[in-house]
Scaffold this motif. Structure first.
Motif, PDB file in Angstrom:
ATOM      1  N   UNK A 135       0.634  16.129   2.602  1.00 34.40           N
ATOM      2  CA  UNK A 135       0.017  16.737   3.773  1.00 34.40           C
ATOM      3  C   UNK A 135      -0.117  15.803   4.967  1.00 34.40           C
ATOM      4  N   UNK A 136       0.280  14.539   4.814  1.00 39.13           N
ATOM      5  CA  UNK A 136       0.232  13.581   5.930  1.00 39.13           C
ATOM      6  C   UNK A 136       1.593  13.569   6.619  1.00 39.13           C
ATOM      7  N   UNK A 137       1.597  13.514   7.963  1.00 35.92           N
ATOM      8  CA  UNK A 137       2.879  13.293   8.645  1.00 35.92           C
ATOM      9  C   UNK A 137       3.196  11.797   8.624  1.00 35.92           C
ATOM     10  N   UNK A 138       4.399  11.431   9.070  1.00 31.70           N
ATOM     11  CA  UNK A 138       4.847  10.041   8.926  1.00 31.70           C
ATOM     12  C   UNK A 138       3.972   9.064   9.701  1.00 31.70           C
ATOM     13  N   UNK A 139       3.560   9.442  10.910  1.00 34.18           N
ATOM     14  CA  UNK A 139       2.708   8.559  11.722  1.00 34.18           C
ATOM     15  C   UNK A 139       1.351   8.327  11.037  1.00 34.18           C
ATOM     16  N   UNK A 140       0.786   9.404  10.488  1.00 34.73           N
ATOM     17  CA  UNK A 140      -0.497   9.289   9.779  1.00 34.73           C
ATOM     18  C   UNK A 140      -0.356   8.405   8.540  1.00 34.73           C
ATOM     19  N   UNK A 141       0.765   8.550   7.848  1.00 31.08           N
ATOM     20  CA  UNK A 141       1.002   7.725   6.663  1.00 31.08           C
ATOM     21  C   UNK A 141       1.055   6.243   7.022  1.00 31.08           C
ATOM     22  N   UNK A 142       1.810   5.906   8.069  1.00 34.85           N
ATOM     23  CA  UNK A 142       1.964   4.498   8.450  1.00 34.85           C
ATOM     24  C   UNK A 142       0.619   3.890   8.852  1.00 34.85           C
ATOM     25  N   UNK A 143      -0.192   4.657   9.579  1.00 36.01           N
ATOM     26  CA  UNK A 143      -1.514   4.178   9.990  1.00 36.01           C
ATOM     27  C   UNK A 143      -2.402   3.970   8.768  1.00 36.01           C
ATOM     28  N   UNK A 144      -2.303   4.890   7.811  1.00 33.58           N
ATOM     29  CA  UNK A 144      -3.112   4.781   6.592  1.00 33.58           C
ATOM     30  C   UNK A 144      -2.679   3.583   5.751  1.00 33.58           C
ATOM     31  N   UNK A 145      -1.369   3.326   5.678  1.00 33.74           N
ATOM     32  CA  UNK A 145      -0.891   2.162   4.916  1.00 33.74           C
ATOM     33  C   UNK A 145      -1.486   0.878   5.488  1.00 33.74           C
ATOM     34  N   UNK A 146      -1.534   0.794   6.825  1.00 39.04           N
ATOM     35  CA  UNK A 146      -2.120  -0.397   7.463  1.00 39.04           C
ATOM     36  C   UNK A 146      -3.599  -0.512   7.116  1.00 39.04           C
TER      37      UNK A 146
ATOM     38  N   UNK B 210       0.840  -1.205   0.000  1.00 43.47           N
ATOM     39  CA  UNK B 210       0.000   0.000   0.000  1.00 43.47           C
ATOM     40  C   UNK B 210       0.875   1.255   0.000  1.00 43.47           C
ATOM     41  N   UNK B 211       1.982   1.193   0.739  1.00 42.08           N
ATOM     42  CA  UNK B 211       2.902   2.338   0.793  1.00 42.08           C
ATOM     43  C   UNK B 211       3.526   2.591  -0.579  1.00 42.08           C
ATOM     44  N   UNK B 212       3.972   1.524  -1.227  1.00 43.03           N
ATOM     45  CA  UNK B 212       4.598   1.663  -2.552  1.00 43.03           C
ATOM     46  C   UNK B 212       3.637   2.294  -3.553  1.00 43.03           C
ATOM     47  N   UNK B 213       2.416   1.743  -3.599  1.00 44.70           N
ATOM     48  CA  UNK B 213       1.451   2.206  -4.597  1.00 44.70           C
ATOM     49  C   UNK B 213       0.992   3.631  -4.291  1.00 44.70           C
ATOM     50  N   UNK B 214       0.743   3.919  -2.991  1.00 44.00           N
ATOM     51  CA  UNK B 214       0.309   5.270  -2.596  1.00 44.00           C
ATOM     52  C   UNK B 214       1.384   6.299  -2.927  1.00 44.00           C
ATOM     53  N   UNK B 215       2.648   5.939  -2.704  1.00 46.70           N
ATOM     54  CA  UNK B 215       3.754   6.862  -2.990  1.00 46.70           C
ATOM     55  C   UNK B 215       3.851   7.147  -4.483  1.00 46.70           C
TER      56      UNK B 215
END
Length: 594
Positions: free
Chosen positions: A428-439, A416-421
């Motif tokens: 506009x997402x911080x790193x913690x928000x990104x990791x939670x969203x990837x999950x 999910x991280x690869x494709x989203x990137x």
């Protein structure tokens, strides 16, 4: 009374009034998109009762309905199909009724109704959970949530297979090769550590077989008499005899596994109300067999073994007690089912989430329980499901080639991280928000991909295909939900409490969306009746497609008329809520932003 019930009642009334005939039933269906209308009355089945030209019969019934049903605005007849156009006022009143009902589609259980117990997961304690367990857990959990939403009390349970030769193999290998290592000393989850020793046992076992064959033994003898297998069998005998040292090791290693399982369940988002352990239940059922033998349900063979003859029901004879008096799995399952009803007297049915290789076992189990006279046995269901394959092929746990559940969950988040990137969706997402969203995206993709398929079908699971932001996928549906939340954040006026007058004229896309929302309660009931999350998955995909068509064709925040803008934001809000509720039934979370 809903519109379908009104139409059915009035069609019967029309036939009685015009043709002086009585209809037993009326067939309705949604009007096909190429024709004008909302509800279609199928005339052809009436010809058994009403003789004549279906076109003429349809015209006469349509005229009667238009004159006598305020909700029917106009009609047309196409080749014996009576298409009825329902008034905007009806749809607006319906929407007004459901708009602020946050549990729309869900039914609360009634006092006195029988509960349902759903069993799923039920792993062995000699290895971690794998891809097959994931399908089992997702199916069982989702079916439990759907049955609960349909208006029944539900208990979620599992029986952990914590005894037998499989765990003794891991225990023995740890004794021989482990050098005292623990989850703490290795940094491994306990189930993974124990699983490694199950693989180590198999490696040592195969090596001993090769040695024995090289020394002149035939392969079959070597497989039965390999020293390490004989040691594992002796360890099992000691466990059954209560040997303190073996029991202590068993408790320690199973404890490691339970802690590991708990982490996986939490990561997967499933839970249980009650745990049963095979070590506590394997002797259950023997007294039931004794009672059934006395009542003639079972019979004893000359060697002392006890059987049941099911040949009259198209099955075979089945052993329920060995000649030495020890139980078989069937005995244990009989006893466990009865114990569960004793533990929860309000249970009226049991659902077993088990792979389709056990279809025959459950046919026999359910039939035996009926013959023993338990009335709840009429409400037993085997939620049978097909295997999950990967593009790389089948999995074998003893060889260490399974797809580990934790690894897959982690891989889904990484994908999910690869494709989203690549798509640049997370500015506009911080790193913690990104990791939670990837999950959230990764797990949503995994769950939706598995649950959208009819449980009985085999699945070829492709992680990359599941995380696609277009098509019938979890991320596509989650993205649409996030799009709706973006619209709501931008709505700088009080749309929540605004009242839309019934004189409002609906756009075709608004009407279509409301009709899709109307289906949700029926979808929940159908999914519960068929024990199929796929019914919910396919519904929410259709709802999302209709919303995106609405979004692309109709201005929402850009609407010039205040009533239009307000109503469309309200409609988007309700669609978002139903999307979230439908996904929740599958254990899928929705992101507020994507």
């Amino acid at each position: 009374m809903d519109i379908q019930e009104i139409i059915i009642s009035k069609v019967k009334e029309a036939v009685a009034s015009i043709f002086e005939k009585e209809l037993d039933s009326v067939e309705l269906q949604a009007t096909r998109k190429e024709f004008e209308g909302d509800v279609t009355v199928v005339v052809f089945p009436m010809l058994r009762v009403v003789k004549g030209n279906p076109q003429v019969i349809g015209e006469e019934i349509g005229a009667y309905l238009q004159a006598n049903v305020s909700e029917v605005e106009k009609f047309n007849v196409v080749k014996g199909f009576l298409n009825l156009v329902i008034s905007d006022a009806f749809f607006l009143n319906f929407f007004s009724d459901i708009y602020q009902n946050t549990t729309y589609g869900y039914v609360a259980p009634k006092d006195g109704d029988k509960a349902v117990m759903v069993e799923y997961s039920s792993p062995n304690t000699n290895k971690p959970l794998h891809l097959g367990h994931i399908r089992n857990n997702l199916l069982g959990y989702s079916v439990a949530e759907i049955i609960k939403a349909s208006g029944k009390k539900v208990y979620k349970t599992q029986i952990i297979n914590d005894r037998g030769i499989h765990i003794c193999k891991s225990m023995l290998a740890w004794q021989k090769f482990g050098k005292g290592e623990t989850p703490e000393s290795t940094g491994l989850k306990g189930d993974k550590l124990v699983g490694n020793y199950y693989v180590a046992f198999d490696k040592a076992y195969k090596a001993e077989i090769e040695t024995m064959v090289a020394q002149g033994a035939d392969k079959e003898t070597a497989e039965k008499e390999a020293p390490i297998l004989l040691e594992a069998q002796e360890m099992l005998r000691k466990w059954e005899a209560g040997d303190p040292e073996v029991v202590k090791l068993w408790e320690t290693m199973n404890g490691w596994v339970y802690e590991g399982f708990e982490i996986t369940y939490k990561n997967l988002g499933v839970d249980f109300d009650k745990l049963y352990y095979e070590s506590n239940t394997y002797l259950l059922g023997k007294d039931v067999v004794a009672d059934g033998l006395e009542r003639g349900v079972f019979y004893k063979k000359e060697d002392g073994s006890v059987w049941i003859d099911l040949t009259d029901e198209g099955l075979d004879e089945k052993i329920v007690l060995r000649a030495d008096g020890t139980a078989v799995y069937m005995t244990q399952d009989i006893g466990t089912a009865i114990q569960r009803v004793k533990d929860y007297p309000d249970i009226g049915g049991l659902v077993y989430t088990v792979g389709n290789e056990q279809d025959y076992h459950f046919k026999v189990l359910f039939l035996i329980l009926k013959k023993l006279g338990f009335d709840w046995a009429a409400h037993l269901y085997h939620l049978s499901y097909g295997m999950v394959d990967l593009p790389s092929g089948k999995m074998k746990s003893r060889e260490g080639t399974v797809v580990d559940a934790d690894d897959l969950i982690s891989e889904m988040a990484n994908t999910a991280e690869e494709i989203s990137s690549e798509l640049g969706k997370l500015d506009g997402f911080n790193e913690e928000e990104k990791q939670e969203l990837y999950k959230t995206i990764g797990l949503g993709a995994l769950k939706y991909y598995i649950l959208k398929v009819d449980p009985k079908k085999r699945i070829l699971f492709d992680p990359m295909e599941s995380i696609d932001f277009q098509g019938n996928t979890g991320p596509f549906i989650q993205y649409t939900y996030a799009r709706i939340q973006s619209i709501l954040r931008k709505a700088d006026f009080d749309y929540v409490n605004a009242d839309i007058k019934s004189a409002y004229t609906l756009h075709e896309k608004e009407r279509t969306l409301i009709k899709q929302l109307q289906l949700f309660p029926e979808i929940v009931q159908n999914a519960a009746n068929n024990f199929s999350p796929a019914v919910v998955a396919n519904y929410v995909y259709d709802l999302v497609k209709e919303f995106n068509s609405f979004y692309q064709n109709v201005p929402i925040l850009g609407a010039e008329d205040t009533s239009e803008k307000t109503f469309r934001v309200q409609l988007a809000y309700k669609v978002g809520e139903v999307i979230a509720n439908a996904l929740n039934l599958m254990g899928i979370k929705v992101p507020e932003r994507m």
